[in-house]
Structures are given as C-alpha cells and as structure tokens.
Design an enzyme around this catalytic site. Structure first.
Site, PDB file in Angstrom:
ATOM      1  N   TYR A  36       0.851  -1.198   0.000  1.00 29.73           N
ATOM      2  CA  TYR A  36       0.000   0.000   0.000  1.00 29.73           C
ATOM      3  C   TYR A  36       0.881   1.241   0.000  1.00 29.73           C
ATOM      4  O   TYR A  36       1.922   1.296   0.665  1.00 29.73           O
ATOM      5  CB  TYR A  36      -0.907   0.028   1.245  1.00 29.73           C
ATOM      6  CG  TYR A  36      -1.623   1.352   1.395  1.00 29.73           C
ATOM      7  CD1 TYR A  36      -2.841   1.554   0.764  1.00 29.73           C
ATOM      8  CD2 TYR A  36      -1.056   2.401   2.121  1.00 29.73           C
ATOM      9  CE1 TYR A  36      -3.494   2.781   0.865  1.00 29.73           C
ATOM     10  CE2 TYR A  36      -1.704   3.624   2.218  1.00 29.73           C
ATOM     11  CZ  TYR A  36      -2.914   3.807   1.594  1.00 29.73           C
ATOM     12  OH  TYR A  36      -3.556   5.022   1.676  1.00 29.73           O
TER      13      TYR A  36
ATOM     14  N   GLU B  11      -3.187   7.865  -4.057  1.00 30.00           N
ATOM     15  CA  GLU B  11      -3.131   6.562  -3.396  1.00 30.00           C
ATOM     16  C   GLU B  11      -2.933   5.454  -4.417  1.00 30.00           C
ATOM     17  O   GLU B  11      -3.584   5.446  -5.466  1.00 30.00           O
ATOM     18  CB  GLU B  11      -4.438   6.333  -2.633  1.00 30.00           C
ATOM     19  CG  GLU B  11      -4.440   5.077  -1.795  1.00 30.00           C
ATOM     20  CD  GLU B  11      -5.744   4.934  -1.018  1.00 30.00           C
ATOM     21  OE1 GLU B  11      -5.700   5.019   0.218  1.00 30.00           O
ATOM     22  OE2 GLU B  11      -6.796   4.745  -1.648  1.00 30.00           O
TER      23      GLU B  11
END
Ligand code: ADP
Ligand code: MG
Length: 440
Positions: free
Chosen positions: A161, A249
C-alpha cells in the site's frame, strides 16, 4: 472600532468556512486518512483510474499499459493491442473496492476481472458497461459503469500500500506505506497502526533518498527493487505537489516477479481551491460521477453539500449554516443539506437555491435562516417571493430573518400571499421546522 470588529467578523467567518468545508466533507465521505492523520483540504475533485494512470505515465511513474474502452468491440481491440495473453478489464467509476464489488443485476460479475482472450475481454466489458456496480464505497445505489480500462496483466509478487495526503498537524505532505496492500487500509490503520510506515516530506525538497531507503527496509523491498521504488516514490511525491493533489493513493503498489515496483491501482484527488492553476485538470472532471445537486449549486456559486435528512436549510454564512444544522439536530431533526448562499447572494442565486432544495424529494420542510450583515433582509424576502412564483413551495417554509432591513423584509413576507411560518430567534426556528417536518 466598527472597522475592526467587521474585519474580525470577516476573519472568523472565513475560518469557520474552511472548518465547515472540512467537517462536512469529512463526515460525508470519511476522507479521514489511514494512520489517523488530519487531512487538510477536504473539498476535492476526483478522476478515474485510467486518467490518474495517464498522469502517472506522463510523469514517468511505472504503470502497466492499458486502454480505455466504451464498447465491447473497443475492449476486444484494446486486448489485441496489448498483445499479451493475460489482461484485466476494470470498471471505471469514482469509487474503490471494485475488485470485490459486484454488478447489481448480476452478482457473479465483479468490477475487476482477468481475461485471456479478445472474446472474453469483449464479454466482460459487455457485462460491465451500462450496469450499476455496487462496492463498499458506492453504497447500495451503486455507480453506473460508462467505461472500462483494459490493462496488461501484471505478474504480481507482492501487493503493498502507498498513499500521500497532507497532514494538517505537521503542515506537510506525508507518504504512507504498508505491506498490507490490496486490502482495506482503513482497517489496517484501525487495528494495527504499527504496520503503516510514514515519511513526511517538504514540498520544495521532495522525498529524500534516505527516506525511501528507510521505507524499503520496513517494507522488505530489497536488491534492484529499491531503485525502482525510489524512482516511483520520488516521482509520485513530486506529482502530488505539482498538481496540488489532496490525495494520491496506490493500492496495490506491486512488486512484480521481475522486481519492478509499479502502480496497479491509482486514486488521485485534487484540491478544489488550487484548480484555478490547473485548467488542464478540469477537463478530466466527470460530472456524471458527482452529485447532480452539488454540481448545479457549484454553477450558481452556492456552497452546497447533500445530506441524508429531511429538513432543507437555506442559510447565509458557513458558520451560521453549521449552527443551524446543529440546532436542527439538537431539536431532534435531520438536515437534508448544508447550503450557504454566501454574503452577497442575488435573487437569482437564492431562487436557484430553492430549486435545488425543493428538488430533493426527501425534503419535508425548509428553514430559511438569514442574518443580514452584508446581505439585506429585503433581498432575501424578495427572493423568497420570486422563488415561490417560479418554483412553488410544496412543503412548509419556516423563515427567520435578523439584521439589516429586517423590519422591511418581514413586512414584505407578511404582506405576500405566500404561506410562511415566521420564527423569532434560532431556537424557535429550529423547533418550528422540526415540528413541520415531523408533521409531514
Ligand atoms: P479496487 O481497489 O477498486 O478493487 P484495483 O485496481 O485495486 O481495484 O484492483 C483490484 C485487484 O485486482 C488488485 O488488488 C490486483 O490484485 C488485481 N489487479 C488489478 N489490476 C491488475 C493488473 N493490471 N494485473 C493483475 N492484477 C490486477
Ligand atoms: Mg485498489
């Protein structure tokens, strides 16, 4: 003296306005970042994954090759153009969770699917296009898929992530990473925050090599992959600053079997307040994905946020709007919206505000709460009458006026044939509108 207090009021109102933008948006879309950072700039413009990846590609950030398609034929052609055996067909909507999300009329069809032939690419595109995709982020209504992205299949070794947000507390952009990629990062942040690694960086200096090295150690990125991670992370941090993003993101950020670090998903939002210096980004806006009432209000220069209650609020000033919403809640009601017509709203804007409010079928009563500072109460009174003429009121209307030209404003309303419940003071107004909504 008058001048000083006016300025003070102005600044207070200004800061209240900023605060309300954040509070309302944060509450609505829970843009609270993982890792419990305070994010600034909650008013943002979203774009699709394929558009974000185009920006990434132009900035030299590694992404798989892909092509957008609006028909099954285009999807088949895109598959052939990629030239590999495995491709992935990905629904393009402004929401995440597509991999686990399903088509409302066909629960077997997910929003992201691996395909192995042009025919399969075509049939998956057919199963997605024009259909409502429901994911954990869309809510039960789902979102209609108008485009799919056909992307080269990636040989994934690990899913990580990566996200960048601006941390209000430190006043710096912060890069967050975790080995827990591909999953719901909010959950990781809540249950195991120690698994999220953060590095703040200065917007002018960018992310430093030592910071990347430190992150790589924690993420168990080794060998040649460190250089690849450095390339991607530093370029993404640069892009974040240059384009005035509010969030960037990548979930998942993958390490491929050959050791390359690349972006497999891409979510990029921009700070609305900085869009004036990125005219080219405005072209990427997809109004179909946004709340129609909010789009309309934006065009009329109104600050409007749709909420879930049944009491429409028409207020001037963000601070007053927040207090009004608080009071409605205090008296057991639920606001249907946040609406600030601004200090100097004209009749046409107020009429448009009424159109938007009354266009919401959940609205059972409307509260007009105006403090005439810059705005004169007579302007509002006339605007109410004009709105009545043009729109007609199908629900009870409670009006509370105070301030400049209040007597004249009240007289205009009293002498009209519009059915209005007048209120004295905030509490009275809130009580009356809650009662009216409950009686409906
Ligand atoms: P979402 O976050 O909306 O579910 P993603 O883009 O993250 O959508 O895709 C979901 C999952 O699909 C990823 O975690 C990854 O495992 C897989 N995936 C996505 N794109 C590719 C690709 N190009 N090649 C291989 N797998 C992919
Ligand atoms: Mg994802």
């Amino acid at each position: 003296m008058g001048c000083v207090s006016f300025r003070l009021l102005y600044f207070l109102a200004f800061f209240a306005h900023l605060a309300v933008q954040k509070t309302v948006r944060l509450a609505l879309y829970s843009t609270k970042s993982p890792a419990g950072l305070f994010i600034t700039s909650a008013n943002t413009m979203k774009i699709h994954e394929y558009q974000a990846k185009e920006l990434f590609r132009n900035a030299g950030i590694a992404v798989p090759e892909g092509h957008v398609a609006t028909t099954p034929e285009e999807a088949a052609a895109a598959y052939k153009q990629l030239g590999g055996e495995i491709a992935v067909v990905k629904a393009q909507i402004h929401a995440g969770g597509r991999g686990k999300g399903t088509i409302k009329t066909n629960r077997d069809q997910r929003g992201v699917q691996l395909v192995r032939s042009a025919e399969e690419a075509s049939s998956v595109a057919e199963a997605l296009l024009g259909k409502e995709l429901e994911t954990i982020q869309t809510g039960p209504a789902g979102k209609k898929v108008k485009q799919v992205f056909v992307e080269a299949g990636c040989d994934i070794d690990r899913e990580l992530y990566l996200g960048i947000v601006v941390d209000r507390a430190s006043g710096l952009p912060v890069l967050m990473t975790s080995e827990e990629g591909g999953v719901n990062i909010e959950e990781v942040a809540e249950k195991t925050p120690e698994l999220i690694f953060k590095e703040a960086f200065h917007p002018d200096q960018g992310l430093q090599k030592e910071q990347v090295e430190s992150l790589c150690k924690k993420l168990n990125i080794t060998g040649d992959s460190v250089a690849s991670a450095n390339d991607l992370m530093t370029k993404l941090c640069k892009l974040f600053v240059e384009l005035d993003c509010s969030i960037a993101e990548i979930n998942p950020l993958v390490v491929t079997k050959s050791g390359q670090v690349m972006a497999l998903d891409a979510k990029v939002n921009f700070d609305d307040n900085a869009l004036f210096r990125h005219k080219e980004l405005l072209e990427l806006r997809d109004l179909d994905e946004e709340d129609p009432a909010e789009v309309r209000a934006g065009k009329a220069g109104l600050s409007y946020v749709q909420l879930e209650g049944n009491i429409g609020c028409l207020v001037n000033g963000a601070g007053l709007a927040m207090s009004t919403m608080d009071l409605i809640k205090l008296h057991g009601g639920e606001p249907a919206n946040f609406l600030d017509v601004g200090g100097g709203a004209q009749t046409e804007q107020v009429t448009e505000a009424f159109r938007i409010l009354l266009g919401d079928k959940n609205v059972k009563a409307v509260l007009v709460n105006i403090f005439g500072g810059i705005m004169q109460c007579t302007t509002i009174a006339n605007a109410v009458l004009e709105a009545y003429k043009q729109v007609g009121f199908n629900v009870p209307l409670v009006v509370r006026l105070e301030g400049t030209e209040v007597e004249e404003g009240r007289k205009i309303l009293a002498e009209s044939d519009v059915d209005i419940i007048t209120a004295e003071g905030l509490t009275d107004a809130a009580e009356k509108v809650v009662a009216a909504a409950n009686a409906a």
